[in-house]
Design a protein around this motif. Structure first.
Motif, PDB file in Angstrom:
ATOM      1  N   VAL A 111      88.093  44.889 -71.983  1.00  0.00           N
ATOM      2  CA  VAL A 111      87.706  44.920 -70.575  1.00  0.00           C
ATOM      3  C   VAL A 111      88.182  46.220 -69.928  1.00  0.00           C
ATOM      4  O   VAL A 111      87.421  46.887 -69.212  1.00  0.00           O
ATOM      5  CB  VAL A 111      88.247  43.686 -69.809  1.00  0.00           C
ATOM      6  CG1 VAL A 111      88.028  43.836 -68.318  1.00  0.00           C
ATOM      7  CG2 VAL A 111      87.577  42.411 -70.314  1.00  0.00           C
ATOM      8  N   GLY A 112      89.419  46.617 -70.180  1.00  0.00           N
ATOM      9  CA  GLY A 112      89.941  47.865 -69.612  1.00  0.00           C
ATOM     10  C   GLY A 112      89.194  49.087 -70.118  1.00  0.00           C
ATOM     11  O   GLY A 112      88.898  50.017 -69.365  1.00  0.00           O
ATOM     12  N   GLY A 124      84.209  40.921 -68.279  1.00  0.00           N
ATOM     13  CA  GLY A 124      84.813  39.814 -69.033  1.00  0.00           C
ATOM     14  C   GLY A 124      83.800  38.705 -69.304  1.00  0.00           C
ATOM     15  O   GLY A 124      83.761  38.142 -70.406  1.00  0.00           O
ATOM     16  N   SER A 145      95.507  48.816 -70.031  1.00  0.00           N
ATOM     17  CA  SER A 145      95.183  47.569 -70.731  1.00  0.00           C
ATOM     18  C   SER A 145      95.893  47.491 -72.069  1.00  0.00           C
ATOM     19  O   SER A 145      96.368  46.428 -72.472  1.00  0.00           O
ATOM     20  CB  SER A 145      93.673  47.458 -70.946  1.00  0.00           C
ATOM     21  OG  SER A 145      92.994  47.428 -69.734  1.00  0.00           O
ATOM     22  N   LEU A 203      91.745  41.882 -73.303  1.00  0.00           N
ATOM     23  CA  LEU A 203      92.217  42.687 -72.176  1.00  0.00           C
ATOM     24  C   LEU A 203      91.906  44.163 -72.402  1.00  0.00           C
ATOM     25  O   LEU A 203      91.444  44.862 -71.497  1.00  0.00           O
ATOM     26  CB  LEU A 203      93.721  42.483 -71.981  1.00  0.00           C
ATOM     27  CG  LEU A 203      94.398  43.278 -70.885  1.00  0.00           C
ATOM     28  CD1 LEU A 203      93.853  42.874 -69.522  1.00  0.00           C
ATOM     29  CD2 LEU A 203      95.895  43.035 -70.931  1.00  0.00           C
ATOM     30  N   THR A 220      93.034  41.539 -65.990  1.00  0.00           N
ATOM     31  CA  THR A 220      91.870  42.389 -66.243  1.00  0.00           C
ATOM     32  C   THR A 220      91.429  43.113 -64.988  1.00  0.00           C
ATOM     33  O   THR A 220      90.938  44.226 -65.050  1.00  0.00           O
ATOM     34  CB  THR A 220      90.687  41.575 -66.799  1.00  0.00           C
ATOM     35  OG1 THR A 220      90.362  40.540 -65.873  1.00  0.00           O
ATOM     36  CG2 THR A 220      91.005  40.991 -68.146  1.00  0.00           C
ATOM     37  N   ALA A 223      85.414  44.015 -63.275  1.00  0.00           N
ATOM     38  CA  ALA A 223      86.178  43.561 -64.447  1.00  0.00           C
ATOM     39  C   ALA A 223      85.809  42.129 -64.813  1.00  0.00           C
ATOM     40  O   ALA A 223      85.679  41.799 -65.998  1.00  0.00           O
ATOM     41  CB  ALA A 223      87.672  43.660 -64.164  1.00  0.00           C
TER      42      ALA A 223
END
Length: 175
Positions: A117-118, A155, A11, A114, A2, A151
């Motif tokens: 988060v991206g 998360g 991602s 993932l 991440t 990041a």
């Protein structure tokens, strides 16, 4: 991973690679269960997952060369981690089709997290989504969210949100 994936596209590519490698490695191990013991199955799953990541990385690098160069070295790590999440006994008992479905679901959850988060990292830190400017002419993006620490904060916020939703639905279901 991440922290390394700085855009929604990177991602997404990493997530697809994880789904491909983990699902197929579990199926191959399940199909070879007659030749493996519970101790060797975990190792076989890791080796097969890393090999499949190599294949996926080569295929993705044809189209997304710059992105693969920035995240490619970390893809085997996330695939290895995801490949060993489930105990070997669960895979050794099931049929290959059930293992494929189960592996797809487990790796899709990791890939979805993932991607979220991206996506948020790119939106909050760069003011864009998939490279398209969204709000930089009106607001200044928060540079902090482009960093690995940003990041991790995203998360953590997603994890808190998920846990809050689970507790809320459990309370509503208990009434």
């Amino acid at each position: 991973l991440t922290a390394i994936c700085s855009t929604a596209l990177s991602s997404l590519i990493a997530g697809i690679t994880v789904i491909f490698a983990v699902s197929l490695s579990w199926v191959v191990v399940s199909a070879l269960k007659q030749f493996l013991t519970s101790k060797t199955a975990a190792f076989a799953r890791i080796v097969i997952a890393v090999g499949l990541v190599g294949i996926a990385t080569m295929l993705f690098s044809i189209i997304f060369k710059d992105i693969i160069e920035s995240i490619g070295i970390y893809l085997p790590l996330i695939s290895m981690t995801t490949a060993v999440l489930v105990s070997v006994d669960d895979i050794m008992v099931e049929k290959p089709l059930n293992v494929l479905l189960f592996g797809s679901v487990i790796s899709s959850v990791a890939a979805g997290f993932l991607f979220m988060v991206g996506f948020l990292k790119e939106f909050l830190g760069m003011g864009s989504i998939f490279g398209l400017d969204i709000y930089t002419k009106i607001f200044t993006p928060v540079e902090f969210f482009k960093t690995p620490a940003g990041a991790l904060l995203i998360g953590a916020a997603l994890t808190v949100l998920y846990n809050t939703l689970v507790k809320f639905t459990e309370k509503r279901g208990a009434k």
